[in-house]
Design a protein around this motif. Structure first.
Motif, PDB file in Angstrom:
ATOM      1  N   TYR A 111      46.309  97.644  14.508  1.00 23.53           N
ATOM      2  CA  TYR A 111      47.281  97.209  15.507  1.00 23.53           C
ATOM      3  C   TYR A 111      48.035  98.458  15.970  1.00 23.53           C
ATOM      4  O   TYR A 111      47.850  99.558  15.408  1.00 23.53           O
ATOM      5  N   ASP A 113      51.762 100.257  16.691  1.00 23.20           N
ATOM      6  CA  ASP A 113      53.204 100.219  16.446  1.00 23.20           C
ATOM      7  C   ASP A 113      53.857 101.286  17.320  1.00 23.20           C
ATOM      8  O   ASP A 113      53.788 102.474  17.009  1.00 23.20           O
ATOM      9  N   THR A 350      50.643  99.930  25.071  1.00 23.73           N
ATOM     10  CA  THR A 350      52.061  99.775  25.405  1.00 23.73           C
ATOM     11  C   THR A 350      52.280  98.871  26.609  1.00 23.73           C
ATOM     12  O   THR A 350      53.416  98.545  26.949  1.00 23.73           O
ATOM     13  N   THR A 353      51.978  93.193  24.841  1.00 21.42           N
ATOM     14  CA  THR A 353      52.055  93.251  23.382  1.00 21.42           C
ATOM     15  C   THR A 353      50.771  92.770  22.695  1.00 21.42           C
ATOM     16  O   THR A 353      50.775  92.499  21.502  1.00 21.42           O
ATOM     17  N   ASP A 354      49.687  92.673  23.439  1.00 19.32           N
ATOM     18  CA  ASP A 354      48.460  92.120  22.859  1.00 19.32           C
ATOM     19  C   ASP A 354      47.947  92.930  21.672  1.00 19.32           C
ATOM     20  O   ASP A 354      47.255  92.387  20.804  1.00 19.32           O
ATOM     21  N   TYR A 355      48.248  94.227  21.642  1.00 24.44           N
ATOM     22  CA  TYR A 355      47.787  95.075  20.548  1.00 24.44           C
ATOM     23  C   TYR A 355      48.919  95.410  19.569  1.00 24.44           C
ATOM     24  O   TYR A 355      48.764  96.267  18.705  1.00 24.44           O
ATOM     25  N   GLN A 356      50.049  94.696  19.689  1.00 19.91           N
ATOM     26  CA  GLN A 356      51.203  94.941  18.831  1.00 19.91           C
ATOM     27  C   GLN A 356      51.545  93.694  18.022  1.00 19.91           C
ATOM     28  O   GLN A 356      51.283  92.571  18.446  1.00 19.91           O
ATOM     29  N   ARG A 357      52.161  93.910  16.868  1.00 19.15           N
ATOM     30  CA  ARG A 357      52.675  92.775  16.106  1.00 19.15           C
ATOM     31  C   ARG A 357      53.790  92.094  16.891  1.00 19.15           C
ATOM     32  O   ARG A 357      54.580  92.745  17.575  1.00 19.15           O
ATOM     33  N   THR A 358      53.886  90.780  16.731  1.00 22.51           N
ATOM     34  CA  THR A 358      54.993  90.036  17.322  1.00 22.51           C
ATOM     35  C   THR A 358      55.507  89.048  16.280  1.00 22.51           C
ATOM     36  O   THR A 358      54.816  88.730  15.303  1.00 22.51           O
ATOM     37  N   ALA A 367      48.563  91.663  15.507  1.00 19.81           N
ATOM     38  CA  ALA A 367      48.444  91.673  16.964  1.00 19.81           C
ATOM     39  C   ALA A 367      47.431  90.637  17.443  1.00 19.81           C
ATOM     40  O   ALA A 367      46.416  90.379  16.782  1.00 19.81           O
TER      41      ALA A 367
END
Length: 449
Positions: A111, A113, A350, A353-358, A367
């Motif tokens: 993922y 960050d 960036t 947020t598809d590749y980031q934790r939520t 992600a």
């Protein structure tokens, strides 16, 4: 609760004077009776009616406390299951059912960050394989390990301690060991005495050069990803030079090996000169990682090797994904974290947020478009002796597997059931963890003739 597994662990889990004693696992029986069948079950992860003729034993592998912090956050967990067996003239069959409230097959995914994407570093990272804690014992992040199970067998009764200790007969934690790291390269050239240290790590190896243990290793995320992967990984354990090499800083007498490899007759070029082994062809779970330089000339950072764009957490990348063009190779990474792919397209983590934790940082999801940490390569040769299929039901796992009573093994790396003699074995479960696992030793397989 989750997953199953046997008595091994990548590197750890035992010892009080080499071995550790675990609490009573509470099994209703320690003897598994394999019944003779004229009709073989279909190995498909569903329970055929003919399994009703096989008696279940209840097993409850329990996570032990080796006393060195290795299993923090898991100690005392129990994983309830049942085990059945049948055999015919060619094969032995097993049916394992395990209660598991969550299906854990997305293993340490990649993922992004953005807060970690600072000068000289990248925000691309992997989820942890086990629960992560801070110095005060507070949970930082839940685990993203794999549901797994395993079985261990004493090859030709070669390991004397196995009868009483099963899995613990090969599990060693360095407590204490001689630490030469503060002196010179070897005891022969040391000018000051080594220090006696304790270590939170260890290896599996047997206690004598002629001792071997057969280790069946079932990774449920891998097995259930594709029909070409419906196999347990057939491994073995040996002496690997033993304690004289392992219990020293720099030692690597890890006796856990995949089937088909053997000592090649040479030793490492650095002290303490562990034995070298031949190399197995690439197969199994292969890391989907590479090192690239930021902007082509900057610091070297770890990033994914292959990506299936917008795949939505694919768990594993298949070899067919890489050959068909479905997966794209990552060819560059920018200091902003942007990945360039082999077709010229890019992934900018960036944007959105598809590749980031939520959500919840501790227990929340990874992600949405997390990238698999592993490539799933089909097993071949001696590693592919055990056919296995598994199904997750929503409340647990149904796992069926079979192996020939006697394989074509000529290296003494497989247990031989053809005599239909009783065999002592152990079972272990990993519950969403790549290391910590519940263990149940001292089980016996007997054949109803």
């Amino acid at each position: 609760m989750s997953t199953i597994i046997l008595v091994i662990g990548y590197a750890i889990s035992c010892t009080k004077n080499d071995q550790v004693i675990i609490p009573d696992a509470g099994a209703s029986s320690t003897t598994l009776v394999s019944v003779n069948t004229s009709t073989p079950p279909t190995i498909d992860g569903s329970i055929d009616a003919l399994w009703n003729s096989a008696t279940k034993i209840s097993i409850t592998p329990t996570v032990p406390d080796p006393g060195n912090g290795l299993f923090t956050g898991y100690i005392g967990e129990q994983y309830a299951g049942t085990l059945r067996s049948m055999y015919d003239a060619q094969n032995i069959y097993f049916l394992l059912e395990v209660t598991d409230a969550s299906q854990s097959t997305n293993v340490t995914p990649w993922y992004f960050d953005p807060t970690a994407n600072v000068a000289g570093k990248t925000g691309w990272a992997k989820e942890p394989s086990s629960k992560t804690y801070d110095v005060n014992g507070n949970l930082i992040r839940a685990a993203w390990g794999e549901d797994k199970f395993a079985m261990l067998w004493n090859i030709d009764n070669s390991t004397p301690k196995f009868a009483a200790q099963t899995c613990y007969a090969s599990c060693h934690v360095f407590t204490p060991y001689l630490d030469y790291s503060g002196v010179l390269a070897s005891p022969q050239t040391a000018t000051t005495p080594p220090t006696v240290s304790n270590s939170g790590s260890g290896n599996h190896y047997t206690n004598g050069p002629n001792e071997k243990i057969d280790m069946w290793w079932g990774r449920l995320g891998y097995i259930t990803k594709d029909a070409s992967l419906n196999l347990m990984d057939d491994n073995y354990q040996d002496y690997a030079g033993g304690q004289a090499i392992t219990n020293l800083t720099g030692g690597n007498a890890n006796g856990r090996h995949v089937d088909g490899i053997v000592p090649d007759g040479t030793k490492s070029t650095i002290w303490p000169y562990r034995p070298n082994y031949t190399v197995s062809p690439t197969q199994g779970e292969v890391g989907n990682t590479q090192n690239l330089k930021l902007d082509g000339t900057g610091a070297s950072v770890a990033v994914p090797l292959w990506v299936i764009p917008n795949a939505g957490s694919a768990n594993f990348i298949l070899v067919s994904d890489t050959t068909s063009g479905k997966a794209k190779k990552v060819t560059a990474v920018s200091s902003a974290g942007v990945l360039t792919l082999s077709d010229g397209s890019t992934i900018n983590p960036t944007v959105g947020t598809d590749y980031q934790r939520t959500g919840d940082a501790v227990n929340g999801p990874t992600a949405k478009n997390s990238i698999p940490a592993n490539i799933a390569v089909p097993l071949i040769g001696g590693r592919a002796d055990i056919t296995c299929a598994a199904t997750y039901t929503g409340t647990g796992w149904i796992i069926e597997y079979k192996r020939a009573l006697k394989t074509g093994d000529v290296l003494k790396q497989d247990i031989d059931f053809s005599s239909l003699q009783d065999q002592v074995f152990g079972v272990a479960f990993w519950n969403k963890s790549n290391n910590q696992h519940g263990i149940q030793p001292n089980l016996t397989l007997t054949f109803k003739k």
